[in-house]
Design a protein around this motif. Structure first.
Motif, PDB file in Angstrom:
ATOM      1  N   TRP A  78       0.826  -1.214   0.000  1.00 41.19           N
ATOM      2  CA  TRP A  78       0.000   0.000   0.000  1.00 41.19           C
ATOM      3  C   TRP A  78       0.857   1.260   0.000  1.00 41.19           C
ATOM      4  N   GLU A  79       1.984   1.218   0.711  1.00 39.64           N
ATOM      5  CA  GLU A  79       2.857   2.388   0.767  1.00 39.64           C
ATOM      6  C   GLU A  79       3.592   2.596  -0.560  1.00 39.64           C
ATOM      7  N   ALA A  80       4.022   1.492  -1.172  1.00 37.62           N
ATOM      8  CA  ALA A  80       4.653   1.582  -2.487  1.00 37.62           C
ATOM      9  C   ALA A  80       3.674   2.165  -3.501  1.00 37.62           C
ATOM     10  N   ASP A  81       2.429   1.701  -3.472  1.00 34.49           N
ATOM     11  CA  ASP A  81       1.410   2.209  -4.394  1.00 34.49           C
ATOM     12  C   ASP A  81       1.118   3.686  -4.156  1.00 34.49           C
ATOM     13  N   GLU A  82       1.128   4.110  -2.906  1.00 30.31           N
ATOM     14  CA  GLU A  82       0.883   5.522  -2.594  1.00 30.31           C
ATOM     15  C   GLU A  82       1.999   6.406  -3.146  1.00 30.31           C
ATOM     16  N   LYS A  83       3.246   5.964  -3.008  1.00 30.50           N
ATOM     17  CA  LYS A  83       4.362   6.720  -3.571  1.00 30.50           C
ATOM     18  C   LYS A  83       4.224   6.822  -5.087  1.00 30.50           C
ATOM     19  N   LEU A  84       3.810   5.735  -5.705  1.00 32.68           N
ATOM     20  CA  LEU A  84       3.651   5.735  -7.158  1.00 32.68           C
ATOM     21  C   LEU A  84       2.495   6.623  -7.605  1.00 32.68           C
ATOM     22  N   ARG A  85       1.433   6.695  -6.822  1.00 33.97           N
ATOM     23  CA  ARG A  85       0.330   7.614  -7.157  1.00 33.97           C
ATOM     24  C   ARG A  85       0.828   9.055  -7.157  1.00 33.97           C
ATOM     25  N   GLY A  86       1.672   9.389  -6.195  1.00 35.25           N
ATOM     26  CA  GLY A  86       2.244  10.732  -6.152  1.00 35.25           C
ATOM     27  C   GLY A  86       3.101  11.024  -7.378  1.00 35.25           C
ATOM     28  N   GLU A  87       3.887  10.046  -7.790  1.00 30.85           N
ATOM     29  CA  GLU A  87       4.715  10.217  -8.985  1.00 30.85           C
ATOM     30  C   GLU A  87       3.842  10.387 -10.229  1.00 30.85           C
ATOM     31  N   THR A  88       2.743   9.646 -10.289  1.00 29.11           N
ATOM     32  CA  THR A  88       1.837   9.714 -11.437  1.00 29.11           C
ATOM     33  C   THR A  88       1.152  11.073 -11.519  1.00 29.11           C
ATOM     34  N   ARG A  89       0.817  11.650 -10.367  1.00 25.75           N
ATOM     35  CA  ARG A  89       0.229  12.998 -10.381  1.00 25.75           C
ATOM     36  C   ARG A  89       1.224  14.011 -10.934  1.00 25.75           C
ATOM     37  N   PHE A  90       2.491  13.809 -10.632  1.00 32.39           N
ATOM     38  CA  PHE A  90       3.535  14.705 -11.107  1.00 32.39           C
ATOM     39  C   PHE A  90       3.849  14.478 -12.586  1.00 32.39           C
ATOM     40  N   ASP A  91       3.864  13.198 -13.019  1.00 34.28           N
ATOM     41  CA  ASP A  91       4.209  12.842 -14.395  1.00 34.28           C
ATOM     42  C   ASP A  91       3.246  11.772 -14.910  1.00 34.28           C
ATOM     43  N   PRO A  92       2.149  12.167 -15.557  1.00 35.61           N
ATOM     44  CA  PRO A  92       1.164  11.191 -16.023  1.00 35.61           C
ATOM     45  C   PRO A  92       1.651  10.309 -17.179  1.00 35.61           C
ATOM     46  N   ASP A  93       2.816  10.625 -17.772  1.00 35.77           N
ATOM     47  CA  ASP A  93       3.351   9.825 -18.878  1.00 35.77           C
ATOM     48  C   ASP A  93       4.370   8.780 -18.439  1.00 35.77           C
ATOM     49  N   LEU A  94       4.431   8.488 -17.137  1.00 33.86           N
ATOM     50  CA  LEU A  94       5.435   7.536 -16.671  1.00 33.86           C
ATOM     51  C   LEU A  94       5.066   6.088 -16.992  1.00 33.86           C
ATOM     52  N   TRP A  95       6.088   5.255 -17.018  1.00 39.37           N
ATOM     53  CA  TRP A  95       5.954   3.812 -17.180  1.00 39.37           C
ATOM     54  C   TRP A  95       6.099   3.184 -15.795  1.00 39.37           C
ATOM     55  N   LEU A  96       5.385   2.068 -15.570  1.00 36.95           N
ATOM     56  CA  LEU A  96       5.558   1.317 -14.336  1.00 36.95           C
ATOM     57  C   LEU A  96       5.662  -0.159 -14.677  1.00 36.95           C
ATOM     58  N   VAL A  97       6.804  -0.733 -14.322  1.00 35.74           N
ATOM     59  CA  VAL A  97       7.036  -2.165 -14.505  1.00 35.74           C
ATOM     60  C   VAL A  97       7.057  -2.796 -13.119  1.00 35.74           C
ATOM     61  N   GLU A  98       6.255  -3.842 -12.938  1.00 31.68           N
ATOM     62  CA  GLU A  98       6.263  -4.576 -11.672  1.00 31.68           C
ATOM     63  C   GLU A  98       6.969  -5.908 -11.899  1.00 31.68           C
ATOM     64  N   ILE A  99       7.870  -6.241 -10.972  1.00 30.79           N
ATOM     65  CA  ILE A  99       8.702  -7.441 -11.094  1.00 30.79           C
ATOM     66  C   ILE A  99       8.623  -8.241  -9.810  1.00 30.79           C
ATOM     67  N   GLU A 100       8.534  -9.557  -9.971  1.00 35.36           N
ATOM     68  CA  GLU A 100       8.662 -10.444  -8.809  1.00 35.36           C
ATOM     69  C   GLU A 100       9.299 -11.745  -9.241  1.00 35.36           C
ATOM     70  N   GLY A 101       9.972 -12.372  -8.303  1.00 33.89           N
ATOM     71  CA  GLY A 101      10.563 -13.680  -8.536  1.00 33.89           C
ATOM     72  C   GLY A 101      11.795 -13.693  -9.407  1.00 33.89           C
ATOM     73  N   TYR A 102      12.440 -12.551  -9.613  1.00 30.00           N
ATOM     74  CA  TYR A 102      13.659 -12.551 -10.432  1.00 30.00           C
ATOM     75  C   TYR A 102      14.803 -13.119  -9.613  1.00 30.00           C
ATOM     76  N   ALA A 103      15.444 -14.158 -10.151  1.00 27.45           N
ATOM     77  CA  ALA A 103      16.549 -14.794  -9.443  1.00 27.45           C
ATOM     78  C   ALA A 103      17.782 -14.885 -10.335  1.00 27.45           C
ATOM     79  N   GLY A 104      17.860 -14.023 -11.315  1.00 28.69           N
ATOM     80  CA  GLY A 104      18.995 -14.044 -12.232  1.00 28.69           C
ATOM     81  C   GLY A 104      20.280 -13.608 -11.560  1.00 28.69           C
ATOM     82  N   GLU A 105      21.371 -13.957 -12.190  1.00 26.93           N
ATOM     83  CA  GLU A 105      22.694 -13.629 -11.673  1.00 26.93           C
ATOM     84  C   GLU A 105      23.058 -12.171 -11.931  1.00 26.93           C
ATOM     85  N   GLU A 106      22.625 -11.644 -13.064  1.00 28.81           N
ATOM     86  CA  GLU A 106      23.045 -10.300 -13.434  1.00 28.81           C
ATOM     87  C   GLU A 106      22.113  -9.221 -12.905  1.00 28.81           C
ATOM     88  N   GLU A 107      22.660  -8.041 -12.764  1.00 31.44           N
ATOM     89  CA  GLU A 107      21.882  -6.885 -12.340  1.00 31.44           C
ATOM     90  C   GLU A 107      20.907  -6.519 -13.452  1.00 31.44           C
TER      91      GLU A 107
END
Length: 114
Positions: A78-107
């Motif tokens: 909920w807190e992450a989503d609230e921060k993102l809502r604030g960013e969206t109000r500032f910049d409505p053209d932003l992209w948001l990628v959600e990631i989970e379960g990444y276990a790769g070796e590289e950054e």
């Protein structure tokens, strides 16, 4: 020449999904130059948020590389989503990628600490 936001996000998602993780596009921004934000779900269920680093954080030898900074760490969803809502109000053209379960070796992306 810097890659478009659309191309960069597509490549990131392919890399995550190809390594057994799950990435999805939660918000599509401006195809050419929209700011990219990343919401990363960690194993314990907390979230880290990343956004574009300020221009001073870029390596002058790699001016076209995208660089991110952590804007939230170990947040409940909920807190992450609230921060993102604030960013969206500032910049409505932003992209948001959600990631989970990444276990790769590289950054997945370049991160700088400010």
């Amino acid at each position: 020449m810097r890659l478009t936001s659309d191309f960069w996000v597509s490549a990131l998602m392919r890399r995550v999904n190809g390594s057994g993780g799950f990435a999805y596009l939660a918000r599509r921004g401006s195809a050419e130059a929209g700011a990219i934000f990343i919401k990363l779900r960690k194993a314990g269920g907390a979230y880290d948020l990343y956004g574009p680093a300020p221009q001073i954080a870029y390596d002058t030898g790699k001016p076209d590389e995208r660089v991110f900074t952590r804007i939230g760490q170990d947040l409940p969803e909920w807190e992450a989503d609230e921060k993102l809502r604030g960013e969206t109000r500032f910049d409505p053209d932003l992209w948001l990628v959600e990631i989970e379960g990444y276990a790769g070796e590289e950054e997945l992306f370049a991160v700088v600490e400010l």
